[in-house]
Motif scaffolding. Sequence first.
Motif, PDB file in Angstrom:
ATOM      1  N   MET A  42       0.808  -1.226   0.000  1.00  0.00           N
ATOM      2  CA  MET A  42       0.000   0.000   0.000  1.00  0.00           C
ATOM      3  C   MET A  42       0.842   1.278   0.000  1.00  0.00           C
ATOM      4  O   MET A  42       0.477   2.238  -0.682  1.00  0.00           O
ATOM      5  CB  MET A  42      -0.983   0.000   1.172  1.00  0.00           C
ATOM      6  CG  MET A  42      -2.089  -1.046   1.018  1.00  0.00           C
ATOM      7  SD  MET A  42      -2.945  -0.997  -0.564  1.00  0.00           S
ATOM      8  CE  MET A  42      -3.970   0.421  -0.325  1.00  0.00           C
ATOM      9  N   PRO A  43       1.976   1.346   0.721  1.00  0.00           N
ATOM     10  CA  PRO A  43       2.791   2.561   0.611  1.00  0.00           C
ATOM     11  C   PRO A  43       3.315   2.805  -0.805  1.00  0.00           C
ATOM     12  O   PRO A  43       3.374   3.947  -1.262  1.00  0.00           O
ATOM     13  CB  PRO A  43       3.940   2.323   1.592  1.00  0.00           C
ATOM     14  CG  PRO A  43       3.397   1.365   2.582  1.00  0.00           C
ATOM     15  CD  PRO A  43       2.464   0.483   1.814  1.00  0.00           C
ATOM     16  N   VAL A  44       3.666   1.741  -1.506  1.00  0.00           N
ATOM     17  CA  VAL A  44       4.129   1.883  -2.890  1.00  0.00           C
ATOM     18  C   VAL A  44       2.985   2.361  -3.773  1.00  0.00           C
ATOM     19  O   VAL A  44       3.153   3.273  -4.591  1.00  0.00           O
ATOM     20  CB  VAL A  44       4.721   0.548  -3.409  1.00  0.00           C
ATOM     21  CG1 VAL A  44       5.052   0.642  -4.886  1.00  0.00           C
ATOM     22  CG2 VAL A  44       5.944   0.159  -2.601  1.00  0.00           C
ATOM     23  N   VAL A  45       1.805   1.760  -3.608  1.00  0.00           N
ATOM     24  CA  VAL A  45       0.641   2.173  -4.389  1.00  0.00           C
ATOM     25  C   VAL A  45       0.295   3.624  -4.066  1.00  0.00           C
ATOM     26  O   VAL A  45       0.015   4.427  -4.965  1.00  0.00           O
ATOM     27  CB  VAL A  45      -0.562   1.244  -4.113  1.00  0.00           C
ATOM     28  CG1 VAL A  45      -1.833   1.782  -4.733  1.00  0.00           C
ATOM     29  CG2 VAL A  45      -0.275  -0.163  -4.631  1.00  0.00           C
ATOM     30  N   ALA A  46       0.330   3.977  -2.787  1.00  0.00           N
ATOM     31  CA  ALA A  46       0.015   5.350  -2.386  1.00  0.00           C
ATOM     32  C   ALA A  46       1.024   6.338  -2.954  1.00  0.00           C
ATOM     33  O   ALA A  46       0.660   7.450  -3.335  1.00  0.00           O
ATOM     34  CB  ALA A  46      -0.022   5.450  -0.859  1.00  0.00           C
ATOM     35  N   ALA A  47       2.291   5.942  -3.042  1.00  0.00           N
ATOM     36  CA  ALA A  47       3.314   6.832  -3.604  1.00  0.00           C
ATOM     37  C   ALA A  47       3.092   7.044  -5.099  1.00  0.00           C
ATOM     38  O   ALA A  47       3.362   8.119  -5.624  1.00  0.00           O
ATOM     39  CB  ALA A  47       4.699   6.263  -3.351  1.00  0.00           C
ATOM     40  N   MET A  48       2.596   6.015  -5.786  1.00  0.00           N
ATOM     41  CA  MET A  48       2.403   6.121  -7.232  1.00  0.00           C
ATOM     42  C   MET A  48       1.100   6.833  -7.603  1.00  0.00           C
ATOM     43  O   MET A  48       1.091   7.675  -8.476  1.00  0.00           O
ATOM     44  CB  MET A  48       2.438   4.728  -7.873  1.00  0.00           C
ATOM     45  CG  MET A  48       3.811   4.091  -7.856  1.00  0.00           C
ATOM     46  SD  MET A  48       3.955   2.577  -8.829  1.00  0.00           S
ATOM     47  CE  MET A  48       2.747   1.523  -8.098  1.00  0.00           C
ATOM     48  N   VAL A  49       0.005   6.457  -6.964  1.00  0.00           N
ATOM     49  CA  VAL A  49      -1.297   6.986  -7.377  1.00  0.00           C
ATOM     50  C   VAL A  49      -2.055   7.683  -6.256  1.00  0.00           C
ATOM     51  O   VAL A  49      -3.198   8.088  -6.450  1.00  0.00           O
ATOM     52  CB  VAL A  49      -2.193   5.867  -7.963  1.00  0.00           C
ATOM     53  CG1 VAL A  49      -1.604   5.302  -9.214  1.00  0.00           C
ATOM     54  CG2 VAL A  49      -2.461   4.794  -6.931  1.00  0.00           C
ATOM     55  N   GLY A  50      -1.454   7.807  -5.117  1.00  0.00           N
ATOM     56  CA  GLY A  50      -2.162   8.363  -3.979  1.00  0.00           C
ATOM     57  C   GLY A  50      -2.846   7.252  -3.214  1.00  0.00           C
ATOM     58  O   GLY A  50      -2.964   6.124  -3.692  1.00  0.00           O
ATOM     59  N   LYS A  51      -3.300   7.569  -2.027  1.00  0.00           N
ATOM     60  CA  LYS A  51      -3.941   6.539  -1.201  1.00  0.00           C
ATOM     61  C   LYS A  51      -5.284   6.157  -1.817  1.00  0.00           C
ATOM     62  O   LYS A  51      -6.163   7.004  -1.948  1.00  0.00           O
ATOM     63  CB  LYS A  51      -4.130   7.047   0.220  1.00  0.00           C
ATOM     64  CG  LYS A  51      -4.636   5.977   1.152  1.00  0.00           C
ATOM     65  CD  LYS A  51      -4.718   6.463   2.573  1.00  0.00           C
ATOM     66  CE  LYS A  51      -5.232   5.323   3.433  1.00  0.00           C
ATOM     67  NZ  LYS A  51      -5.481   5.753   4.778  1.00  0.00           N
ATOM     68  N   PRO A  52      -5.464   4.887  -2.179  1.00  0.00           N
ATOM     69  CA  PRO A  52      -6.724   4.485  -2.809  1.00  0.00           C
ATOM     70  C   PRO A  52      -7.844   4.335  -1.786  1.00  0.00           C
ATOM     71  O   PRO A  52      -8.151   3.258  -1.331  1.00  0.00           O
ATOM     72  CB  PRO A  52      -6.380   3.138  -3.456  1.00  0.00           C
ATOM     73  CG  PRO A  52      -5.264   2.602  -2.632  1.00  0.00           C
ATOM     74  CD  PRO A  52      -4.510   3.786  -2.121  1.00  0.00           C
ATOM     75  N   ASP A  53      -8.437   5.450  -1.401  1.00  0.00           N
ATOM     76  CA  ASP A  53      -9.551   5.434  -0.455  1.00  0.00           C
ATOM     77  C   ASP A  53     -10.738   6.139  -1.111  1.00  0.00           C
ATOM     78  O   ASP A  53     -10.778   7.360  -1.213  1.00  0.00           O
ATOM     79  CB  ASP A  53      -9.156   6.132   0.846  1.00  0.00           C
ATOM     80  CG  ASP A  53     -10.267   6.056   1.880  1.00  0.00           C
ATOM     81  OD1 ASP A  53     -11.165   5.209   1.732  1.00  0.00           O
ATOM     82  OD2 ASP A  53     -10.228   6.857   2.834  1.00  0.00           O
TER      83      ASP A  53
END
Length: 149
Positions: A42-53
Amino acid sequence: MNIVKEFKEFAIKGNAFDLAVGVIIGGAFGKIVTSVIEDLIMPVVAAMVGKPDFSSIYFAMGKGAESIPAGASLADAKKAAPDAAIFAYGNFITVAINFLLLALVVFMMVKAINKMKKKEEAAAVVAPPAPPKEEVLLTEIRDLLKAKA
């Protein structure tokens, strides 16, 4: 006394014991997978596209929907219009994305474990030892006797 004996046989039976071990290991494995998702993926995903919430995405309809201010959070919308029907599809999207990420991580872990198992199985497969000379000679004699008969 008979029921105690039956329960003892059931509890000690291989299937029940294997199931208990599986549940315990499954719980520990679940914690590992959760940590991999939350702490590594999730930190990698959040760094790439923002936190998916997407949990605050909703569509209000029905009685009271017009009283919800534009851009209100889901909790604020429920407070502002308790009678409105709120179609909160954003939470579903968040849960679905988390599920897909979890499934991907579990798939990759299972794939890695299967790869290690195949390597172990390949290493374990060794050519059978050659039969002793006596057995080879007896086999040749048997074959010759069959050929003459």
